[in-house]
Scaffold this active site. Structure first.
Site: not given
Length: 296
Positions: A75, A13, A77, A231, A46, A223
């Site tokens: 979040c 991630n 991670n 995740c 992200q 999302r």
């Protein structure tokens, strides 16, 4: 606009980390999308913004912006990467810090082996607080916990609904056949569940395969980001749901295999007990980008 950044990843991630501890950073949704774009920008699931805190007992603030420019509450991670960043950047020497997020306060801890463990707080199950509109639905109860029916295209799927500071719908892939999580219809059902009208803030769609009472495989359609290699909050939600449904064992580490690596989740099984997540966090490189001046 020149902008320095650090590229990081936790179990695949990946994140663009921005340091706003010395001066405020204000970017538009379009600029965040540019940073996260894998063709024209840096590329990330992200963008994480590290901020200073003047709140007593809180070391830093932590904001998370998805690849589509939307801001989210939590979040997992990213939280592990957050800890590695503030230590490597010399912003703290502490091995345990308290961080304010939009979803609440988390307490990450740096471990001697270089991994990070994070107190992700207690899960939330009440539908209205997830938030999830359960009006008119008749759930199937398993081990005293609700599996909610969701209409998705031409089928109805069953999902456990949990918040880990952000909303999650966890689906056992056994309902889709015997192919396991690798053959689960993530690309088809993920976006339909994510934007289901029962979830006013959208939802992270988790696809769970139970291998034993301490071992699962997981894929998550996030999302605003689509399917990611891992995740952290999704892993927490999946294990919590699995424990409540009687598939997994409470009070012992549960290994979660994601496409990006392994995470370890532990929850005592009490509604007020925190969920602990442990996993890797790595710096990839440091860079500078000429960010276009663009609004949204």
């Amino acid at each position: 606009m020149k902008l320095r950044f650090t590229k990081m990843q936790g179990a695949g991630n990946d994140f663009v980390v921005l340091d706003a501890t010395r001066e405020p950073l204000t970017l538009s949704p379009a600029q965040y999308r540019y940073l996260a774009d894998r063709r024209f920008g840096v590329g990330a699931d992200q963008v994480l913004i590290v901020g200073a805190s003047d709140e007593p007992g809180i070391d830093f603030t932590y904001r998370i912006v998805n690849a589509d420019g939307s801001e989210v509450e939590q979040c997992g991670n990213g939280a592990r990467c957050f800890v590695r960043y503030v230590r490597e950047a010399g912003l703290t020497k502490k091995s345990a810090i308290r961080v304010r997020t939009a979803g609440g306060v988390i307490e990450p801890r740096w471990l001697v082996d270089g991994r990070v463990t994070v107190d992700m707080g207690a899960p939330v199950f009440e539908p209205a607080r997830v938030p999830f509109d359960a009006a008119g639905l008749q759930p199937r109860e398993l081990n005293g916990f609700a599996l909610w029916p969701l209409d998705a295209a031409d089928r109805t799927v069953e999902a456990a609904v949990v918040s880990m500071g952000n909303p999650h719908a966890v689906m056992n892939v056994a309902q889709f056949g015997s192919g396991g999580v690798d053959e689960a219809p993530v690309a088809e059902l993920g976006p339909l569940v994510e934007r289901h009208t029962r979830f006013p803030q959208r939802v992270n769609a988790g696809f769970l395969q139970v291998l034993s009472d301490t071992h699962v495989k997981l894929r998550v359609y996030e999302r605003g980001a689509g399917e990611t290699l891992a995740c952290g909050t999704g892993a927490c939600a999946a294990v919590v749901a699995g424990i409540r449904l009687g598939w997994l064992r409470a009070g012992t580490p549960v290994d979660v295999d994601t496409r990006g690596g392994e995470l370890t989740i532990e929850w005592a099984g009490r509604s007020d007990a925190p969920v602990w997540m442990t996993g890797p966090a790595e710096s990839v490189y440091v860079g500078e980008i000429d960010l276009p001046e663009q609004g949204d």
